[in-house]
Design a protein around this motif. Sequence first.
Motif, PDB file in Angstrom:
ATOM      1  N   HIS A   1       0.841  -1.201   0.000  1.00 30.64           N
ATOM      2  CA  HIS A   1       0.000   0.000   0.000  1.00 30.64           C
ATOM      3  C   HIS A   1       0.875   1.250   0.000  1.00 30.64           C
ATOM      4  CE1 HIS A   1      -3.364   2.625   0.820  1.00 30.64           C
ATOM      5  NE2 HIS A   1      -2.712   3.115   1.867  1.00 30.64           N
ATOM      6  N   MET A   2       1.902   1.253   0.855  1.00 28.47           N
ATOM      7  CA  MET A   2       2.795   2.413   0.922  1.00 28.47           C
ATOM      8  C   MET A   2       3.547   2.585  -0.401  1.00 28.47           C
ATOM      9  SD  MET A   2       4.108   2.002   4.914  1.00 28.47           S
ATOM     10  CE  MET A   2       5.738   2.367   4.475  1.00 28.47           C
ATOM     11  N   ASP A   3       3.994   1.462  -1.000  1.00 32.70           N
ATOM     12  CA  ASP A   3       4.711   1.535  -2.268  1.00 32.70           C
ATOM     13  C   ASP A   3       3.795   2.025  -3.389  1.00 32.70           C
ATOM     14  OD1 ASP A   3       6.974   0.667  -1.007  1.00 32.70           O
ATOM     15  OD2 ASP A   3       6.959  -1.359  -1.860  1.00 32.70           O
ATOM     16  N   ARG A   4       2.531   1.557  -3.409  1.00 35.39           N
ATOM     17  CA  ARG A   4       1.581   2.034  -4.427  1.00 35.39           C
ATOM     18  C   ARG A   4       1.341   3.526  -4.278  1.00 35.39           C
ATOM     19  NH1 ARG A   4      -2.038  -2.124  -2.847  1.00 35.39           N
ATOM     20  NH2 ARG A   4      -1.351  -4.025  -3.840  1.00 35.39           N
ATOM     21  N   SER A   5       1.199   3.959  -3.033  1.00 39.02           N
ATOM     22  CA  SER A   5       0.972   5.379  -2.782  1.00 39.02           C
ATOM     23  C   SER A   5       2.172   6.205  -3.238  1.00 39.02           C
ATOM     24  CB  SER A   5       0.703   5.599  -1.292  1.00 39.02           C
ATOM     25  OG  SER A   5       0.534   6.956  -1.009  1.00 39.02           O
ATOM     26  N   ALA A   6       3.374   5.722  -2.910  1.00 39.71           N
ATOM     27  CA  ALA A   6       4.587   6.433  -3.322  1.00 39.71           C
ATOM     28  C   ALA A   6       4.710   6.422  -4.845  1.00 39.71           C
ATOM     29  CB  ALA A   6       5.824   5.795  -2.685  1.00 39.71           C
ATOM     30  N   ALA A   7       4.380   5.290  -5.479  1.00 37.52           N
ATOM     31  CA  ALA A   7       4.450   5.205  -6.942  1.00 37.52           C
ATOM     32  C   ALA A   7       3.437   6.143  -7.582  1.00 37.52           C
ATOM     33  CB  ALA A   7       4.203   3.758  -7.391  1.00 37.52           C
ATOM     34  N   ALA A   8       2.234   6.235  -7.004  1.00 37.20           N
ATOM     35  CA  ALA A   8       1.215   7.146  -7.543  1.00 37.20           C
ATOM     36  C   ALA A   8       1.687   8.590  -7.421  1.00 37.20           C
ATOM     37  CB  ALA A   8      -0.111   6.937  -6.808  1.00 37.20           C
ATOM     38  N   ASP A   9       2.293   8.923  -6.281  1.00 36.97           N
ATOM     39  CA  ASP A   9       2.828  10.280  -6.110  1.00 36.97           C
ATOM     40  C   ASP A   9       3.938  10.547  -7.130  1.00 36.97           C
ATOM     41  OD1 ASP A   9       1.091  10.602  -4.019  1.00 36.97           O
ATOM     42  OD2 ASP A   9       2.607  10.332  -2.435  1.00 36.97           O
ATOM     43  N   SER A  10       4.807   9.564  -7.317  1.00 34.10           N
ATOM     44  CA  SER A  10       5.896   9.713  -8.285  1.00 34.10           C
ATOM     45  C   SER A  10       5.333   9.868  -9.692  1.00 34.10           C
ATOM     46  CB  SER A  10       6.830   8.497  -8.237  1.00 34.10           C
ATOM     47  OG  SER A  10       7.479   8.439  -7.002  1.00 34.10           O
ATOM     48  N   ARG A  11       4.297   9.070 -10.019  1.00 35.23           N
ATOM     49  CA  ARG A  11       3.683   9.163 -11.347  1.00 35.23           C
ATOM     50  C   ARG A  11       3.096  10.556 -11.554  1.00 35.23           C
ATOM     51  NH1 ARG A  11       4.515   7.548 -15.968  1.00 35.23           N
ATOM     52  NH2 ARG A  11       4.772   5.452 -15.172  1.00 35.23           N
ATOM     53  N   THR A  12       2.426  11.089 -10.522  1.00 37.52           N
ATOM     54  CA  THR A  12       1.842  12.432 -10.623  1.00 37.52           C
ATOM     55  C   THR A  12       2.933  13.468 -10.849  1.00 37.52           C
ATOM     56  OG1 THR A  12       0.041  11.758  -9.168  1.00 37.52           O
ATOM     57  CG2 THR A  12       0.418  14.114  -9.393  1.00 37.52           C
TER      58      THR A  12
END
Length: 131
Positions: free
Chosen positions: A86-97
């Motif tokens: 969950h934390m990695d997905r959130s970080a990846a989503a932030d990075s993607r943004t």
Amino acid sequence: MSTTVLIVIIVIALVILLVAAWVLMRRRREHQRVEARALRDRAAERDVEVAQREARAEEIAARSRAAKAEGEAKVAQAEQLAQQAHMDRSAAADSRTELDKEWERADKVDPDTKLREKQRGADTEQPPRSP
């Protein structure tokens, strides 16, 4: 018959009855001892079997406890992995943004991108050519 002879006969009969009763009681007690010994021997034989069953049951219970502890550890590990994902997905989503914003900034700065957008807009407004 005289009274004395009668009394002696009665006393002898009583003594014989008492001796017979005593002998019967001794035989009965000896029989009970033999029976008790046989019961104890059978119980001793079964004691080994029962002890083995108890040991087997305790071993299975120990394996059950170990499996339960291992299962609980796996559940805890799965929860940690889910939280990490969950934390990695959130970080990846932030990075993607952030990356998308960077692409947009690069497109805004690049003069060729503006020209390409104008050309695309003009291409979509023109009717398709027929062969």
